[in-house]
Design a protein around this motif. Structure first.
Motif, PDB file in Angstrom:
ATOM      1  N   GLU A 112       0.828  -1.204   0.000  1.00 19.49           N
ATOM      2  CA  GLU A 112       0.000   0.000   0.000  1.00 19.49           C
ATOM      3  C   GLU A 112       0.867   1.261   0.000  1.00 19.49           C
ATOM      4  O   GLU A 112       0.615   2.199  -0.752  1.00 19.49           O
ATOM      5  CB  GLU A 112      -0.916  -0.005   1.224  1.00 19.49           C
ATOM      6  N   ILE A 113       1.898   1.257   0.809  1.00 19.21           N
ATOM      7  CA  ILE A 113       2.761   2.438   0.894  1.00 19.21           C
ATOM      8  C   ILE A 113       3.663   2.547  -0.335  1.00 19.21           C
ATOM      9  O   ILE A 113       3.860   3.639  -0.882  1.00 19.21           O
ATOM     10  CB  ILE A 113       3.567   2.431   2.205  1.00 19.21           C
ATOM     11  N   ILE A 114       4.195   1.420  -0.806  1.00 18.48           N
ATOM     12  CA  ILE A 114       5.041   1.434  -2.003  1.00 18.48           C
ATOM     13  C   ILE A 114       4.276   1.989  -3.199  1.00 18.48           C
ATOM     14  O   ILE A 114       4.855   2.681  -4.047  1.00 18.48           O
ATOM     15  CB  ILE A 114       5.588   0.014  -2.290  1.00 18.48           C
ATOM     16  N   ASN A 115       2.993   1.722  -3.283  1.00 18.65           N
ATOM     17  CA  ASN A 115       2.184   2.181  -4.412  1.00 18.65           C
ATOM     18  C   ASN A 115       1.836   3.664  -4.349  1.00 18.65           C
ATOM     19  O   ASN A 115       1.237   4.186  -5.286  1.00 18.65           O
ATOM     20  CB  ASN A 115       0.911   1.346  -4.524  1.00 18.65           C
ATOM     21  N   ASP A 116       2.209   4.346  -3.290  1.00 19.68           N
ATOM     22  CA  ASP A 116       1.985   5.782  -3.166  1.00 19.68           C
ATOM     23  C   ASP A 116       2.907   6.502  -4.152  1.00 19.68           C
ATOM     24  O   ASP A 116       4.130   6.420  -4.043  1.00 19.68           O
ATOM     25  CB  ASP A 116       2.271   6.235  -1.727  1.00 19.68           C
ATOM     26  N   SER A 117       2.339   7.200  -5.110  1.00 17.50           N
ATOM     27  CA  SER A 117       3.131   7.847  -6.161  1.00 17.50           C
ATOM     28  C   SER A 117       3.968   9.020  -5.651  1.00 17.50           C
ATOM     29  O   SER A 117       4.867   9.483  -6.349  1.00 17.50           O
ATOM     30  CB  SER A 117       2.213   8.309  -7.298  1.00 17.50           C
ATOM     31  N   THR A 118       3.700   9.511  -4.438  1.00 20.42           N
ATOM     32  CA  THR A 118       4.479  10.632  -3.899  1.00 20.42           C
ATOM     33  C   THR A 118       5.692  10.173  -3.100  1.00 20.42           C
ATOM     34  O   THR A 118       6.453  10.997  -2.601  1.00 20.42           O
ATOM     35  CB  THR A 118       3.596  11.526  -2.986  1.00 20.42           C
ATOM     36  N   LEU A 119       5.889   8.889  -3.007  1.00 17.92           N
ATOM     37  CA  LEU A 119       6.987   8.341  -2.217  1.00 17.92           C
ATOM     38  C   LEU A 119       8.320   8.636  -2.906  1.00 17.92           C
ATOM     39  O   LEU A 119       8.477   8.390  -4.098  1.00 17.92           O
ATOM     40  CB  LEU A 119       6.799   6.833  -2.073  1.00 17.92           C
ATOM     41  N   PRO A 120       9.289   9.169  -2.176  1.00 22.47           N
ATOM     42  CA  PRO A 120      10.607   9.428  -2.776  1.00 22.47           C
ATOM     43  C   PRO A 120      11.262   8.112  -3.222  1.00 22.47           C
ATOM     44  O   PRO A 120      11.056   7.071  -2.604  1.00 22.47           O
ATOM     45  CB  PRO A 120      11.413  10.047  -1.630  1.00 22.47           C
ATOM     46  N   PRO A 121      12.071   8.165  -4.285  1.00 18.49           N
ATOM     47  CA  PRO A 121      12.716   6.948  -4.797  1.00 18.49           C
ATOM     48  C   PRO A 121      13.556   6.212  -3.750  1.00 18.49           C
ATOM     49  O   PRO A 121      13.532   4.984  -3.708  1.00 18.49           O
ATOM     50  CB  PRO A 121      13.588   7.457  -5.950  1.00 18.49           C
ATOM     51  N   SER A 122      14.279   6.934  -2.907  1.00 23.07           N
ATOM     52  CA  SER A 122      15.113   6.263  -1.900  1.00 23.07           C
ATOM     53  C   SER A 122      14.248   5.469  -0.932  1.00 23.07           C
ATOM     54  O   SER A 122      14.587   4.346  -0.561  1.00 23.07           O
ATOM     55  CB  SER A 122      15.968   7.279  -1.130  1.00 23.07           C
ATOM     56  N   THR A 123      13.133   6.054  -0.534  1.00 26.28           N
ATOM     57  CA  THR A 123      12.221   5.389   0.396  1.00 26.28           C
ATOM     58  C   THR A 123      11.569   4.185  -0.276  1.00 26.28           C
ATOM     59  O   THR A 123      11.463   3.113   0.321  1.00 26.28           O
ATOM     60  CB  THR A 123      11.156   6.370   0.911  1.00 26.28           C
ATOM     61  N   LYS A 124      11.164   4.368  -1.518  1.00 22.62           N
ATOM     62  CA  LYS A 124      10.539   3.267  -2.255  1.00 22.62           C
ATOM     63  C   LYS A 124      11.502   2.091  -2.374  1.00 22.62           C
ATOM     64  O   LYS A 124      11.105   0.929  -2.228  1.00 22.62           O
ATOM     65  CB  LYS A 124      10.091   3.739  -3.635  1.00 22.62           C
TER      66      LYS A 124
END
Length: 148
Positions: A112-124
């Motif tokens: 659910e969190i990975i699919n958040d499009s606003t997530l920074p690349p490092s966090t993803k």
């Protein structure tokens, strides 16, 4: 809530879940006699401890304060594992069932969190690595359950 606050809130929620999983695996390790299961649960506890440190680093990189401690729900779940193992004819089997349930929930939450499009690349990237490791643990615990 700003972008950083939103990311921080999501990461703190995962951090708390990893604290819960670490404590749950430690409890599971104490509840079984089988060396293979003790080793598996011990490794999973250590992995979740490591995940926690990685999440803390991500939080700090966004200027957020990491949460400390397990959740009330996690504490209740571990208490349930203790009660269930005490009254179960096959406590290892019951504990494995609980581990499967917990890992499935963790994979869903990470997705659910990975699919958040606003997530920074490092966090993803960090979260994807965690999710993949949890998915692997889920596969392993399912195979352990089949041997029991």
């Amino acid at each position: 809530m700003s972008y950083t606050d939103e990311v921080g809130k999501k990461l703190n929620a995962l951090l708390e879940k990893n604290y819960d999983a670490e404590a749950g695996y430690k409890t599971a390790k104490e509840q079984v006699d089988n060396t293979q299961l003790k080793d598996f649960f011990g490794k999973q506890a250590q992995e979740r401890y490591n995940f926690g440190h990685e999440l803390k680093a991500e939080l700090k990189s966004f200027g957020q304060e990491p949460d400390k401690g397990t959740s009330l729900a996690g504490d209740a779940h571990r208490a349930w594992m203790n009660i269930k193992s005490t009254f179960s004819a096959n406590s290892a089997d019951s504990i494995l069932e609980e581990a499967i349930r917990g890992e499935k929930a963790a994979v869903e939450e990470y997705n659910e969190i990975i699919n958040d499009s606003t997530l920074p690349p490092s966090t993803k990237s960090v979260l994807t690595k965690h999710r993949d490791n949890i998915q692997s643990a889920l596969t392993n615990v399912k195979s352990l359950e089949k041997t029991w």
